[in-house]
Design a protein around this motif. Structure first.
Motif, mmCIF file in Angstrom:
data_model
loop_
_atom_site.group_PDB
_atom_site.id
_atom_site.type_symbol
_atom_site.label_atom_id
_atom_site.label_comp_id
_atom_site.label_asym_id
_atom_site.label_seq_id
_atom_site.Cartn_x
_atom_site.Cartn_y
_atom_site.Cartn_z
ATOM 1 N N PRO A 89 9.151 6.168 -15.586
ATOM 2 C CA PRO A 89 9.895 6.634 -14.641
ATOM 3 C C PRO A 89 9.795 6.272 -13.247
ATOM 4 O O PRO A 89 10.711 6.501 -12.383
ATOM 5 N N ASN A 90 8.531 6.198 -12.779
ATOM 6 C CA ASN A 90 8.107 5.996 -11.382
ATOM 7 C C ASN A 90 8.159 4.624 -10.900
ATOM 8 O O ASN A 90 7.950 4.307 -9.767
ATOM 9 N N LEU A 91 8.637 3.804 -11.798
ATOM 10 C CA LEU A 91 8.718 2.295 -11.529
ATOM 11 C C LEU A 91 10.141 1.945 -11.196
ATOM 12 O O LEU A 91 11.157 2.579 -11.853
ATOM 13 N N ARG A 131 14.499 3.764 -8.721
ATOM 14 C CA ARG A 131 13.430 4.376 -9.909
ATOM 15 C C ARG A 131 14.080 4.611 -11.042
ATOM 16 O O ARG A 131 15.008 5.400 -11.052
ATOM 17 N N ARG B 9 0.953 -0.831 -13.515
ATOM 18 C CA ARG B 9 1.951 0.078 -13.816
ATOM 19 C C ARG B 9 1.473 1.374 -13.765
ATOM 20 O O ARG B 9 1.825 2.356 -13.008
ATOM 21 N N LEU B 12 0.832 2.501 -10.100
ATOM 22 C CA LEU B 12 1.980 2.964 -9.421
ATOM 23 C C LEU B 12 2.561 4.202 -9.919
ATOM 24 O O LEU B 12 2.995 5.281 -9.104
ATOM 25 N N GLU B 13 2.421 4.394 -11.326
ATOM 26 C CA GLU B 13 2.818 5.933 -11.850
ATOM 27 C C GLU B 13 2.327 7.052 -11.127
ATOM 28 O O GLU B 13 2.991 7.989 -10.812
ATOM 29 N N ARG B 16 2.956 7.072 -6.816
ATOM 30 C CA ARG B 16 4.214 7.674 -6.580
ATOM 31 C C ARG B 16 4.537 8.998 -6.848
ATOM 32 O O ARG B 16 5.445 9.524 -6.536
ATOM 33 N N ASP B 17 3.663 9.737 -7.520
ATOM 34 C CA ASP B 17 3.982 11.261 -7.766
ATOM 35 C C ASP B 17 3.447 11.997 -6.624
ATOM 36 O O ASP B 17 2.278 12.242 -6.451
#
Lengths: 242, 243
Positions: A89-91, A131, B9, B12-13, B16-17
């Motif tokens: 989800p955040n990509l 996103r 990945r 980034l997860e 990016r939170d």
């Protein structure tokens, strides 16, 4: 050579037999729909064919590779788009596609070419930098299928690909799935009879883990004497004249 | 290469939170500033910057358990892992892919904490750099606990267990907020047999340049980290088979 061949494929969970002695063949380039009411064994069959579950007995061969003895080789030629939308989800959309390219070990140039091409063919260009978690259900489903295609699978499993989508989004996704026909082998599960009829070369109808019937939608309608495919499906599942 | 793609990945997860950034970085810095302000008005030996900064650095790392556990648990519940289990990614790549990419994040978090402490009066010596490096075994402990919890619990359970319970355990049993000798008894004995106090004491010893004094604490932390990693591998493989 068949794309998929199963022989006595069986999966038991304790006393429950989820898939019972399945003998099924899918030809290369064919689009086959697995149909059945809830608990028929469709999703378990997909899990067995993709190596997510191990058969209790029997075996399945995907392009000649056994899911029991050579699951690593099977994983190199298949891809799954699960029932639930499975995206990071955040990509962004493009990052999700590149993630799958990296996981399949594609070289940078090949990864770029393939992800760009998939973005184009799935109409994801305009959302490439958004996103994935912020996309609508329809767009997430498109992305989910595109992600499954990044590795260049020869067999694609789509588990309820249009579940919960509105009519427009479903129609768009149908066009994308149709475009795959003939190029790769597709096995899809669905509860929508009109979807199975519109997309499939052949359908396989299951009940209680057992395969009841396979054939082209038109053939099944002719055999059951039904005017509509959903009517034919009901007759088969209820054990009517076949 | 496959593992690197998965690692990137995961980084980034987490990064990016915005909640992760707040709890991982903002919250420890706020605590550091607040306690330093208290110390300026009411001097307490425990809150001197040389003792406080290592404690806050370790406390900040405890949030990494929450982040990594949430990531794994969400991947399990969202069928994302199911998708990846049908790819050529191996079990080892999954496990390393969840732990390794967050190690640099832990190091950066620790560096920011000590950097802020330097602005608040911590003397900058080579020992500060050593203290940042010695957060690696501590980070390995917390990240392994994250993989373990993420493999066993749902994403909602993880919030309670790692977000509330573990961070509080780390706070109470590490001697950061109060001297454990003041409580004494069974409480102190339990704290001495768990890794949190040793993690803080390891950092404090390294920061004052006492490597000999740091070794026993390193042993405790490394031992717990190895046990947590073994448990994490077992739990992850178990849920992978169940999937």
């Amino acid at each position: 050579m068949e794309a998929i061949k199963t022989a006595g494929l069986t999966k038991k969970y304790g006393a429950l037999t989820a898939v019972d002695g399945l003998d099924l063949t899918v030809e290369q380039g064919e689009l086959m729909a697995l149909l059945g009411v809830n608990g028929a064994g469709k999703t378990t069959t997909i899990r067995l064919l993709t190596g997510l579950a191990r058969p209790t007995s029997g075996d399945a061969w995907l392009l000649g590779k056994s899911v029991v003895t050579d699951s690593a080789a099977v994983k190199k030629v298949i891809a799954l788009s699960p029932q639930e939308t499975a995206v990071a989800p955040n990509l962004t959309v493009m990052e999700n596609l590149r993630l799958m390219a990296g996981i399949h070990g594609l070289a940078k140039s090949e990864a770029k070419a393939r992800t760009d091409a998939l973005c184009g063919s799935f109409g994801l260009d305009e959302a490439a930098d958004r996103r994935a978690g912020k996309l609508s259900g329809g767009w997430q489903r498109r992305l989910s299928i595109a992600m499954a295609l990044v590795g260049g699978p020869r067999i694609l499993f789509l588990d309820e690909p249009t579940l919960g989508l509105d009519v427009l989004a479903r129609g768009e996704l149908w066009d994308m799935i149709r475009a795959l026909k003939g190029h790769i082998t597709v096995v899809l599960t669905t509860h929508y009879m009109e979807e199975a009829e519109a997309l499939s070369d052949r359908v396989a109808i299951m009940r209680g883990g057992r395969l009841l019937l396979t054939g082209a939608p038109g053939e099944i309608m002719a055999r059951t004497g039904a005017d509509r495919f959903d009517e034919a499906f009901v007759r088969v599942v209820q054990g009517g004249a076949v | 290469m496959r593992m690197l793609a998965f690692s990137k990945r995961n980084d980034l997860e987490v990064l990016r939170d915005p909640l992760n950034l707040f709890f991982g970085l903002g919250f420890p810095l706020v605590l550091l500033l607040l306690l330093t302000a208290i110390q300026a008005n009411v001097p307490v030996a425990l809150f001197e910057i040389e003792r406080l900064a290592p404690g806050i650095a370790v406390f900040g790392l405890s949030f990494m358990t929450l982040f990594s556990a949430t990531l794994v648990a969400r991947d399990r519940s969202s069928a994302f892992l199911q998708r990846l289990y049908t790819t050529p990614l191996t079990a080892g790549a999954f496990i390393l892919g969840y732990i390794v990419p967050l190690l640099p994040v832990c190091l950066a978090q620790s560096a920011v904490c000590y950097g802020a402490a330097a602005l608040l009066g911590l003397r900058v010596t080579v020992h500060v750099a050593a203290a940042v490096l010695f957060t690696i075994p501590i980070a390995a402990l917390f990240l392994s606990l994250g993989l373990l919890c993420g493999s066993v619990f749902t994403d909602k359970q993880v919030g309670g267990i790692c977000g509330a319970l573990l961070t509080n355990l780390t706070a109470w049993l590490s001697g950061v907020w109060f001297d454990l000798a003041l409580v004494g008894g069974a409480f102190q004995k339990i704290a001495e047999r768990l890794p949190f106090l040793h993690a803080v004491e390891l950092e404090r010893a390294v920061l004052r340049g006492d490597l000999t004094g740091a070794l026993p604490h390193l042993g405790w932390v490394a031992g717990y980290a190895a046990a947590a990693a073994a448990g994490a591998v077992w739990a992850f493989l178990r849920q992978m088979r169940k999937q």
